[in-house]
Design a protein around this motif. Structure first.
Motif, PDB file in Angstrom:
ATOM      1  N   GLY A   1       0.683  -1.038   0.055  1.00  0.00           N
ATOM      2  CA  GLY A   1       0.029   0.065   0.046  1.00  0.00           C
ATOM      3  C   GLY A   1       1.081   1.239   0.123  1.00  0.00           C
ATOM      4  N   LYS A   2       0.361   2.413   0.291  1.00  0.00           N
ATOM      5  CA  LYS A   2       0.907   3.706   0.255  1.00  0.00           C
ATOM      6  C   LYS A   2       1.642   3.849   1.500  1.00  0.00           C
ATOM      7  CE  LYS A   2      -0.126   5.116  -3.894  1.00  0.00           C
ATOM      8  NZ  LYS A   2       0.939   5.366  -4.787  1.00  0.00           N
TER       9      LYS A   2
ATOM     10  N   ASN B   1       5.528   3.927  -2.264  1.00  0.00           N
ATOM     11  CA  ASN B   1       4.865   2.524  -2.172  1.00  0.00           C
ATOM     12  C   ASN B   1       5.513   1.741  -1.091  1.00  0.00           C
ATOM     13  OD1 ASN B   1       2.724   2.950  -3.892  1.00  0.00           O
ATOM     14  ND2 ASN B   1       4.174   2.575  -5.677  1.00  0.00           N
TER      15      ASN B   1
END
Length: 559
Positions: free
Chosen positions: A287-288, A367
């Protein structure tokens, strides 16, 4: 600070980096095992470990005789252990010993005595011992030890030569080995005066030829550059705080390695023992990138990630290890360059402080690419103050761990600066964080690193100068107590026990009888009162009652 004369002992593993590179997990397991042997011998010889980092150990002894006798015992014991491994996988220490003037500061020792011991360790043979002349004079007529005089040795950062002796180590057949004297490099004889004009002439001709060659080469490169597109500029590595910048002030700055490297950051310079590999998580983190969720790091690095790193464009990367070392690069020419740069920067910092942990990529760009999941953590708050149970920290009472680890806690945790915390795992794993910005940060980071190592949630046992959980002394601690899954308690009573314990401050105890019906002693003012109340409560509904838990620990009879 105070000055004193002490016998200083420095030990280090020969070829440690190669052993780690070949098999990190096995090397770290054996290092923990060998360190227990070393720590035990040092304690028995009245020594005190005042500094450790990775594979290095620094200790002081009340006399040179004690130090040399201890070093011989250690080398002979480890030699026996090494016989179980092939030569390429044997883990052998070098040991250096001197007597010198040192300065004591916050439990650490600094000065020429420490530096010279470290240099003597570098002169020692693999599995051997090297001592200074002062030590040789003290022990020559007191121990049945043979020495080889290797003469005055030029060593780094010591202005005068150090006269050194090798200790002859005993072989399996009872005879003694003959130390190999390291030969000093022969000095080159001065050239005759008549040769200098010839030398100058030859050098001048060579210089003219080389200059002409370089000039022509430069012309060719200039022409090529004029027609070739210029590569994109690469920014300098990110201003991630250096290991020295993040190091707490009381952490020692003089180690057994040369040159003296900056110490680990406060979340990585802590003691880590035992050190098994991190348990694999159920799912990697993806994810971020969210700075608030990055584990192991301090607030300074977290603020950098939330600010400069997040705002920078590609290509960039961030790496870390379980011990809290980090590396970060921004504005690289490619993703591969960013990945390599972050790992290299992190690993250099970890290696400089001899951290046994390898660095891994955490984020590429914005990321997350971390291959492990979040470390297992207990519910917040991570610790709480309770005046009825909180008491002064004492290394000898630290639960579950063995005596060598208690010595390490005494030498490292007790004298360190606030804020500091120790987290403990149910298998005896523990992790110290020293010199954090707050007690809460120290607790969080110690829990994260301990949880990653243990594979299960750990518990904060001590913060700064105090135990922050009830530590039983009436019965032997055998592990962590979890009422919800404890097989000694009848199943339909477990939830009720969990609820009542969760609401109770003070000393709590749990007793059960033959039928598994629990008796509780809650909110008691002391340990004995909690035990008595639990046994009495159990006796009302069961027979043959005995105490199974005090505070957060399972307990059993003291052997």
């Amino acid at each position: 600070m105070k000055r004193k004369i002490a016998a200083i002992f420095a030990a280090d593993i020969a070829g440690y980096s190669r052993l780690v590179a070949e098999d990190e997990e096995e090397t770290l397991r054996r290092l923990a095992s060998y360190r227990e042997v070393i720590d035990d011998f040092i304690a028995k010889a009245s020594g005190r470990i005042f500094n450790t980092a990775g594979d290095a150990v620094l200790a002081e002894f009340p006399s040179a005789v004690d130090a040399v006798r201890c070093a011989i015992d250690i080398q002979e014991s480890l030699r026996t252990r090494n016989m179980a491994y092939p030569p390429s996988r044997q883990m052998s220490f070098r040991i250096g010993i001197t007597i010198g003037d040192v300065v004591e500061r916050n439990g650490d020792l600094l000065g020429d005595g420490v530096n010279i011991a470290a240099r003597l360790e570098g002169l020692a043979e693999v599995g051997g011992i090297c001592v200074s002349r002062a030590v040789h004079e003290q022990v020559a007529n007191k121990l049945s030890v043979q020495f080889a005089d290797i003469g005055a040795q030029e060593v780094k950062n010591i202005p005068t030569p150090v006269h050194a002796y090798m200790v002859a180590m005993r072989r399996e057949d009872g005879t003694y080995s003959k130390p190999q004297v390291k030969k000093a490099a022969a000095k080159v004889a001065a050239a005759p005066v008549w040769m200098w004009p010839l030398v100058v002439a030859v050098v001048s001709v060579v210089a003219i030829v080389v200059s002409g060659f370089l000039y022509n080469t430069k012309l060719k490169q200039t022409v090529t550059a004029a027609v070739a597109p210029a590569p994109a500029p690469s920014a300098s590595p990110s201003p991630t705080p250096t290991a020295a910048a993040m190091a707490p002030s009381p952490m020692p700055t003089q180690m057994a390695k040369a040159p003296m490297a900056p110490m680990a950051p406060s979340n990585a310079g802590a003691a880590m023992a035992p050190m098994p590999a991190p348990s694999p998580s159920a799912a990697p983190m993806t994810g971020k990138l969210a700075a608030d969720s990055v584990p192991f790091i301090n607030e300074r690095v977290r603020n950098y990630l939330a600010g400069d790193y997040s705002a920078a464009g590609d290509y960039k990367a961030f790496a870390l290890n379980v011990g809290g070392f980090t590396g970060s690069v921004l504005n690289q020419p490619s993703e591969e360059a960013a990945r390599n740069g972050a790992i290299e920067q992190c690993q250099k910092r970890a290696d400089a402080a001899q951290s046994p942990r390898r660095c891994e990529l955490y984020a590429v760009g914005n990321n997350v690419v971390y291959t492990h999941g979040k470390p297992p953590m207990p519910p917040a708050p991570y610790f709480r103050h309770d005046t009825m149970t909180e008491r002064a920290f004492a290394s000898k009472d630290f639960p579950i761990v063995r005596d060598p680890q208690k010595v390490r806690l005494e030498n490292m945790f007790v004298p360190a600066a606030k804020s500091r915390s120790v987290a403990l795992g149910p298998g005896g794993q523990y992790f110290m964080v020293l010199g954090a910005s707050s007690a809460e940060e120290a607790a969080r980071r110690s829990l994260e690193s301990c949880g990653a190592i243990a594979g299960v949630a750990c518990m904060v046992v001590a913060v700064d100068d105090n135990f922050v959980v009830p530590v039983p002394t009436l019965l032997r601690i055998t592990g962590f107590f979890h009422a919800a899954s404890n097989a000694s308690i009848i199943a339909d009573q477990r939830d009720e026990v969990v609820r009542k314990l969760g609401e109770a401050m003070g000393w709590n105890a749990v007793a059960v009888g033959t039928a598994g019906r629990p008796g509780l002693g809650l909110k008691a003012a002391d340990e004995q009162a909690a035990v008595n109340t639990a046994l009495a409560d159990c006796a009302k509904r069961d027979s043959d009652c005995h105490v199974i838990a005090i505070g957060p620990f399972t307990v059993g009879p003291i052997n």
